[in-house]
Design an enzyme around this catalytic site. Structure first.
Site, mmCIF file in Angstrom:
data_model
loop_
_atom_site.group_PDB
_atom_site.id
_atom_site.type_symbol
_atom_site.label_atom_id
_atom_site.label_comp_id
_atom_site.label_asym_id
_atom_site.label_seq_id
_atom_site.Cartn_x
_atom_site.Cartn_y
_atom_site.Cartn_z
ATOM 1 N N ARG A 112 26.628 23.125 -14.927
ATOM 2 C CA ARG A 112 26.077 22.711 -16.214
ATOM 3 C C ARG A 112 24.563 22.718 -16.226
ATOM 4 O O ARG A 112 23.933 23.144 -17.212
ATOM 5 C CB ARG A 112 26.618 21.312 -16.580
ATOM 6 C CG ARG A 112 26.070 20.708 -17.877
ATOM 7 C CD ARG A 112 25.974 21.678 -19.019
ATOM 8 N NE ARG A 112 27.205 22.428 -19.273
ATOM 9 C CZ ARG A 112 27.257 23.535 -19.985
ATOM 10 N NH1 ARG A 112 26.160 24.062 -20.490
ATOM 11 N NH2 ARG A 112 28.404 24.149 -20.178
ATOM 12 N N LYS A 165 -7.190 20.801 -36.168
ATOM 13 C CA LYS A 165 -6.124 20.742 -37.152
ATOM 14 C C LYS A 165 -6.519 19.837 -38.324
ATOM 15 O O LYS A 165 -7.618 19.266 -38.334
ATOM 16 C CB LYS A 165 -4.835 20.270 -36.477
ATOM 17 C CG LYS A 165 -4.321 21.283 -35.441
ATOM 18 C CD LYS A 165 -3.022 20.861 -34.801
ATOM 19 C CE LYS A 165 -1.858 20.957 -35.765
ATOM 20 N NZ LYS A 165 -1.545 22.348 -36.169
ATOM 21 N N GLU A 186 -7.895 25.268 -38.242
ATOM 22 C CA GLU A 186 -6.799 25.296 -39.210
ATOM 23 C C GLU A 186 -7.314 24.997 -40.612
ATOM 24 O O GLU A 186 -8.028 24.020 -40.828
ATOM 25 C CB GLU A 186 -5.741 24.266 -38.812
ATOM 26 C CG GLU A 186 -4.568 24.186 -39.782
ATOM 27 C CD GLU A 186 -3.631 23.036 -39.438
ATOM 28 O OE1 GLU A 186 -2.648 23.288 -38.722
ATOM 29 O OE2 GLU A 186 -3.901 21.899 -39.878
ATOM 30 N N ASP A 235 -2.799 27.931 -42.540
ATOM 31 C CA ASP A 235 -1.591 27.121 -42.419
ATOM 32 C C ASP A 235 -0.862 26.982 -43.744
ATOM 33 O O ASP A 235 -1.426 26.494 -44.729
ATOM 34 C CB ASP A 235 -1.973 25.732 -41.887
ATOM 35 C CG ASP A 235 -0.757 24.879 -41.594
ATOM 36 O OD1 ASP A 235 0.165 25.367 -40.918
ATOM 37 O OD2 ASP A 235 -0.726 23.725 -42.054
#
Length: 295
Positions: free
Chosen positions: A100, A167, A200, A221
């Site tokens: 697994r 950002k 951004e 963006d």
């Protein structure tokens, strides 16, 4: 990240085996005869891209170094849906105990490589290249990003120290696009560091501000295609156009990627490559009647 990240794999596998308490697999210990040898195969049950084959060897090296692991296809191979990727031989108990964990890693990495390939094919024939993001599974970033490169994509920054990415929240806190860029330049000068800076923006007006501030890498963006095309045109009119990278980002899908790529952007970053890639369906089964190990 074009080379398999062996150290990252070693650490991630150790954590996964500890989490699963592989050393105390009571089901296998109580049901599989001690000293039984077996051969097993890992087989794909759907089409896709092979990625992360070395992680299987790492899993079984930690479970039982005497297990033999033979990769039958290379990373990057196209799978038809019934391919055998790996053949293993050794203690039946060890094979079943590691099954697994090996599949969890391999299915995830093949899934990321497969989804990345879909985006790469959607942009084929254009100048746009597909990038990943930091939207990776905690603790698996190096493996996730390696799988992206196997699928034909490229890596964005690996971590927060690798480059500057201004950002929306950074820009809001700094007081605007221009002030944020200026603050980063002062920070570089103060520390003596020189790194790439990606800015951004959400609107054409912000993109123009970034261009006027001398930004060399701008992330568009969640912009409509028409706005992206407008920014590409504005860049083309600048004398330094060849030095400026334009990156499209934000909820890009394979069916929308082509239109974005055809705008003329250089890069398309896609968080879904690593946060939403479906695992490739695989199975690992014993292929021969188990026999007692030679003593």
């Amino acid at each position: 990240m074009t080379e398999f990240p062996s150290q990252a794999a070693r650490t991630a596998v150790a954590a996964a085996l500890a989490e699963g308490q592989s050393g105390q697999d009571i089901t296998t210990a109580w049901s599989v005869p001690e000293g039984m040898a077996a051969v097993a195969e890992i087989r794909a049950r759907q089409c896709g891209i092979a990625g992360g084959l070395p992680v299987v060897a790492e899993v079984f090296d930690q479970v039982d170094p005497e297990v033999t692991v033979e990769a039958l296809v290379p990373d990057g191979a196209r799978l038809t849906g019934d391919d055998v990727l790996v053949r293993l031989s050794g203690s039946a108990r060890s094979l079943i105990t590691g099954e697994r964990t090996a599949l969890n890693f391999l299915q995830r990495m093949c899934g990321i490589a497969t989804l990345t390939d879909r985006y790469v094919q959607a942009a084929a024939g254009t100048e746009a290249r597909i990038l990943d993001t930091r939207k990776t599974a905690p603790g698996l970033r190096a493996l996730d990003k390696y799988a992206v490169t196997v699928g034909g994509g490229r890596n964005h920054r690996l971590n927060l120290a690798a480059m500057v990415l201004l950002k929306e929240n950074h820009i809001a806190a700094a007081g605007g696009v221009t002030t944020a860029i200026d603050a980063v330049r002062r920070g570089m000068a103060r520390t003596g560091q020189k790194v790439e800076t990606d800015v951004e923006v959400q609107t054409v007006a912000q993109a123009v501000q970034a261009l006027d501030a001398g930004a060399r890498w701008i992330m568009l963006d969640n912009m409509p295609v028409a706005d992206i095309e407008m920014v590409v045109k504005v860049r083309a009119e600048r004398a330094d156009a060849s030095r400026i990278l334009l990156e499209a980002s934000g909820t890009v899908r394979p069916d929308s990627g082509r239109a974005i790529a055809e705008t003329g952007v250089d890069l398309i970053s896609v968080g879904a490559l690593t946060h939403s890639a479906p695992a490739l369906d695989m199975t690992m089964l014993l292929t021969t009647d188990p026999v007692p190990c030679p003593r």
